[in-house]
Design a protein around this motif. Structure first.
Motif, PDB file in Angstrom:
ATOM      1  N   CYS A  73      41.416  59.317   8.117  1.00 58.82           N
ATOM      2  CA  CYS A  73      42.162  58.176   7.566  1.00 58.82           C
ATOM      3  C   CYS A  73      41.933  58.047   6.063  1.00 58.82           C
ATOM      4  CB  CYS A  73      41.742  56.885   8.269  1.00 58.82           C
ATOM      5  SG  CYS A  73      42.175  56.817  10.013  1.00 58.82           S
TER       6      CYS A  73
ATOM      7  N   ARG B  36      44.446  53.389  10.510  1.00 59.22           N
ATOM      8  CA  ARG B  36      44.809  53.674  11.897  1.00 59.22           C
ATOM      9  C   ARG B  36      43.869  52.951  12.843  1.00 59.22           C
ATOM     10  NH1 ARG B  36      44.458  59.892  10.534  1.00 59.22           N
ATOM     11  NH2 ARG B  36      46.291  60.159   9.215  1.00 59.22           N
TER      12      ARG B  36
ATOM     13  N   LYS C  72      56.106  60.742  14.646  1.00 56.30           N
ATOM     14  CA  LYS C  72      55.770  61.177  13.297  1.00 56.30           C
ATOM     15  C   LYS C  72      55.642  62.694  13.276  1.00 56.30           C
ATOM     16  CE  LYS C  72      50.736  60.644  13.817  1.00 56.30           C
ATOM     17  NZ  LYS C  72      49.527  59.983  13.268  1.00 56.30           N
TER      18      LYS C  72
ATOM     19  N   ASP D 125      53.507  58.433  17.688  1.00 58.36           N
ATOM     20  CA  ASP D 125      52.563  57.704  16.852  1.00 58.36           C
ATOM     21  C   ASP D 125      51.863  56.665  17.721  1.00 58.36           C
ATOM     22  OD1 ASP D 125      51.165  56.254  14.999  1.00 58.36           O
ATOM     23  OD2 ASP D 125      52.799  56.131  13.551  1.00 58.36           O
TER      24      ASP D 125
ATOM     25  N   ASP E  48      43.828  60.862   4.310  1.00 64.79           N
ATOM     26  CA  ASP E  48      45.279  60.647   4.290  1.00 64.79           C
ATOM     27  C   ASP E  48      45.665  59.311   3.670  1.00 64.79           C
ATOM     28  OD1 ASP E  48      45.408  63.060   5.627  1.00 64.79           O
ATOM     29  OD2 ASP E  48      45.513  62.129   7.608  1.00 64.79           O
ATOM     30  N   GLN E  49      44.646  58.484   3.341  1.00 64.61           N
ATOM     31  CA  GLN E  49      44.895  57.141   2.805  1.00 64.61           C
ATOM     32  C   GLN E  49      45.831  56.365   3.731  1.00 64.61           C
ATOM     33  OE1 GLN E  49      43.563  55.594  -0.481  1.00 64.61           O
ATOM     34  NE2 GLN E  49      42.136  56.935   0.598  1.00 64.61           N
ATOM     35  N   GLU E  50      45.448  56.339   4.998  1.00 66.11           N
ATOM     36  CA  GLU E  50      46.266  55.688   6.024  1.00 66.11           C
ATOM     37  C   GLU E  50      45.365  54.939   6.998  1.00 66.11           C
ATOM     38  OE1 GLU E  50      49.383  56.961   9.592  1.00 66.11           O
ATOM     39  OE2 GLU E  50      48.845  58.400   8.037  1.00 66.11           O
TER      40      GLU E  50
ATOM     41  N   ILE F 128      40.358  53.006   1.279  1.00 65.79           N
ATOM     42  CA  ILE F 128      41.803  53.233   1.293  1.00 65.79           C
ATOM     43  C   ILE F 128      42.446  52.300   0.271  1.00 65.79           C
ATOM     44  CG2 ILE F 128      43.901  53.043   2.693  1.00 65.79           C
ATOM     45  CD1 ILE F 128      42.244  53.894   5.100  1.00 65.79           C
TER      46      ILE F 128
END
Length: 206
Positions: free
Chosen positions: A147, A154, A74, A67, A150-152, A165
């Motif tokens: 992003c 970064r 991950k 990661d 994936d609702q993440e 997000i």
């Protein structure tokens, strides 16, 4: 020049020639691999959150990658936004290498069930999700679109993507203007801090 010096020079020359031959072989091998990969047919992936495996079967371990935002690893997962080439086949399993998005190409190689490259029945919901992703790619680029999908959050994504997000929940934004530009600190509930420099996420602290 003495015999010992001549012998020493001969040994050194042989070593140099050996190294050059080794480098040449490695270079040729890499070229052949890249040439082979580029000549393979690409396939769309059907499905979401598909874990790459180290071997052809459910009993094999999953592929894990480093990661970039932390020191942990991950799971390497792919979905309908990816395109792959098939490297090997074994019954109902295939070994694939992701070729699109390009930033996944280096690490995302592994085995998946063959069914994930076969066209499934029409899925209106999946088509809508794919349309949204493709629109976000055009608007923000592949990294930020991934992003949002994936609702993440970064490092490397654009600031505009943060607004799309939903979790974690934003608490406030601190803005600092310096001679080098504008830095923002996005403060989220749960003690998470995201730092943005000139519109790009450069650091995440939690």
């Amino acid at each position: 020049m003495g015999k010992s010096n001549i012998k020493f020079l001969a040994i050194v020359l042989n070593m140099i020639v050996g190294v050059l031959l080794l480098v040449s072989c490695v270079s040729n091998t890499n070229s052949e691999v890249l040439k082979k990969e580029s000549s393979l047919e690409t396939h769309k992936i059907y499905g979401a959150s598909i874990q790459l495996k180290t071997g052809p079967g459910v009993t094999y371990e999953g592929v894990f990658i480093n990661d970039k935002d932390s020191s942990s690893k991950k799971p390497a997962k792919i979905n309908y936004t990816c395109k792959v080439v098939i490297l090997e086949e074994s019954a109902d399993w295939i070994k694939v290498c992701v070729v699109e998005p390009e930033y996944l190409r280096e690490d995302y190689t592994g085995w998946i069930p063959r069914k994930h490259i076969e066209i499934p029945p029409e899925d209106p919901k999946m088509n809508e999700v794919l349309k949204i992703y493709e629109a976000n790619v055009k608007a923000y680029g592949e990294i930020t679109a991934g992003c949002i999908r994936d609702q993440e959050i970064r490092v490397g994504m654009k600031e505009e993507g943060l607004k799309l997000i939903n979790k974690p929940v934003l608490k406030r934004v601190n803005r600092t203007e310096t001679m080098y530009g504008v830095r923002k600190q996005y403060v989220y509930y749960g003690n998470m801090y995201v730092y943005v420099d000139d519109g790009i996420v450069t650091a995440i602290q939690s």
